[in-house]
Design a protein around this motif. Structure first.
Motif: not given
Length: 165
Positions: A106, A146-147, A150, A153-154, A158
């Motif tokens: 990212q 990038d989206e 994310t 990751a979500d 994470n």
């Protein structure tokens, strides 16, 4: 000394991102190999394919301004990629590795987004309509990547990074 103009700055910045994209293209297979998550591996593979197309579009922009496609060492991308290498070494075989790889990816995306956004605006001011369209296409891809990162990751990375090794 030749006068420095927006044309000159546009060309210099174009050389910067061209160098950066080529360095990124070389680093993506290594990041894919290091990743543990299948979703992250797939994201790195998709971005590698997109980066090849982005390099081709940059070559078209060079053609539009009548310059040969050449890179200029980009210290920023060198630093960002070095941080990614460090993460691969320091977090190898740990649950946090993928979170670190994703964060490094990212950082690359955010750098690219700033460069392409700026180049697109400058191309518009310089009246380079065809270049605006090419740069915008890449900017949209970078923003979507990038989206997508994310979302990965979500969705999994994470939380998995919280696990004990």
């Amino acid at each position: 000394m030749a006068q420095k103009t927006l044309d000159t700055l546009f060309h210099d910045t174009l050389k910067d991102i061209y160098y950066a994209e080529r360095k990124i293209l070389k680093s993506l297979p290594k990041m894919k190999r290091a990743a543990q998550s299948e979703a992250l591996k797939a994201a790195f593979e998709k971005h590698k394919e997109q980066t090849e197309g982005q390099i081709e579009r940059l070559q078209q922009v060079f053609e539009i301004i009548g310059k040969a496609p050449r890179g200029k060492t980009c210290d920023a991308i060198e630093g960002i990629l070095a941080e990614g290498e460090e993460i691969m070494e320091e977090y190898k075989d740990t649950p946090a590795l993928d979170a670190g790889l994703l964060a490094a990816a990212q950082a690359v995306e955010h750098y690219e987004i700033t460069r392409y956004g700026t180049l697109k605006r400058w191309a518009g001011v310089l009246g380079l309509k065809d270049a605006v369209a090419l740069l915008d296409e890449t900017l949209q891809e970078e923003s979507q990547t990038d989206e997508d990162l994310t979302a990965i990751a979500d969705a999994e990375i994470n939380e998995e990074a919280l696990q004990e090794g």
